[in-house]
Write an enzyme that holds these catalytic residues in place. Sequence first.
Site, PDB file in Angstrom:
ATOM      1  N   HIS A 134      66.474  74.430  33.331  1.00 53.97           N
ATOM      2  CA  HIS A 134      65.614  75.685  34.379  1.00 53.97           C
ATOM      3  C   HIS A 134      66.116  75.662  35.598  1.00 53.97           C
ATOM      4  O   HIS A 134      66.862  74.891  36.021  1.00 53.97           O
ATOM      5  CB  HIS A 134      64.213  74.861  34.422  1.00 53.97           C
ATOM      6  CG  HIS A 134      63.311  75.160  33.056  1.00 53.97           C
ATOM      7  ND1 HIS A 134      63.259  76.634  32.400  1.00 53.97           N
ATOM      8  CD2 HIS A 134      62.620  74.409  32.284  1.00 53.97           C
ATOM      9  CE1 HIS A 134      62.380  76.286  31.578  1.00 53.97           C
ATOM     10  NE2 HIS A 134      61.972  74.812  31.270  1.00 53.97           N
TER      11      HIS A 134
ATOM     12  N   CYS B 245      68.552  80.176  34.575  1.00 54.82           N
ATOM     13  CA  CYS B 245      68.167  81.174  35.232  1.00 54.82           C
ATOM     14  C   CYS B 245      68.308  81.186  36.765  1.00 54.82           C
ATOM     15  O   CYS B 245      68.687  80.141  37.163  1.00 54.82           O
ATOM     16  CB  CYS B 245      66.555  81.388  35.266  1.00 54.82           C
ATOM     17  SG  CYS B 245      65.775  81.352  33.625  1.00 54.82           S
TER      18      CYS B 245
END
Length: 344
Positions: A142, A198
């Site tokens: 993440h 991301c």
Amino acid sequence: MGQHECCHRTTRVDRRGGRDLREGGGAGLGADAASSVGSVRREAPPAGYPFAPGRKRALLVGVSYRGTSYELQGTVNDVDCMRRLLCDSFGFPGESILVLTEDLGDADPSRLPTRANLAAAMRWLVEGCDAGDSLVFHFSGHGVQKLDVTGDEVDGYNEALCPLDFERSGKILDDEINETIVRPLGPGVKLHAIVDTCHSGSILDLPFLCRLSRTGYWQWENYSRRPDLTKGTSGGIAISISGCSDDQKSADSSGFSSEQAAAIGAMTYSFIKAVESEPGTTYGRLLSAMRATIREGQGGGGVGRLLPGRLGSFVRKMIPSGSVQEPQLCSSEVFDIYKKPFLL
């Protein structure tokens, strides 16, 4: 603005594929603020980490966040595929590759991708590096953006990696990553960071970002808002290839073959596919090929496609992220992206 309010309003953590990763109470920002770059660099790598005196060394990190609502599928596959690529295509010795995943951490706690272990492993990666050394840092997991309070970010946000225990121990900001694995690089040392998360465009806080159009036109953009803050190396070169721009989300590729089901990050897949399809490629051709592969997949609207490659023929389904992600290229120095060969 109070610390808790700041964290609540400006911290955005997104699941690869578009689902929000919620935080509680603002503890993450407090943990980040309390930890300093200096404290990370004073940590000694665990005794079990490999001794790697050779010319090639790599740190591969895959975080699955098992048992959480934001669990990721495929990050361990990303690491396995990257390890195979480094050994088979670029001659990295297996004993010079350090891997952190939850699977390995079940047997050896020092291999868990926690904040402390990841910080120590990054220090291991650059410890004692010398002219002629080639270092690789790969992270699959993440990503997050946090409000920049120092005024050195062009878009007003810091980028960060989320280790396994980020909710308790905090995230690892781009400033910290730069200080730990970019600044120590002396003359003749090169570092490649391949980051599949991301908001990862400028995750190493490198001073130059390459703008590349679909027609092939390219130019380096100075990404240093404050020239007084040194973000470069100590004479070496650092290059990052990331999954998307700072304001984009990164997708998973889900697929299967006749033998087994598998998932792999879209960026990791496109990177490996581009490298294997054209050995000796340049940075420009590599980036263009990666973007073309992702456009083809995401342009299919989630419909599986048959794709070739050493990973095997399998049907892939991209998780839409609102817009087609575009892998980014950043560097500590400028160069001709269509003349410089890509070599690890």
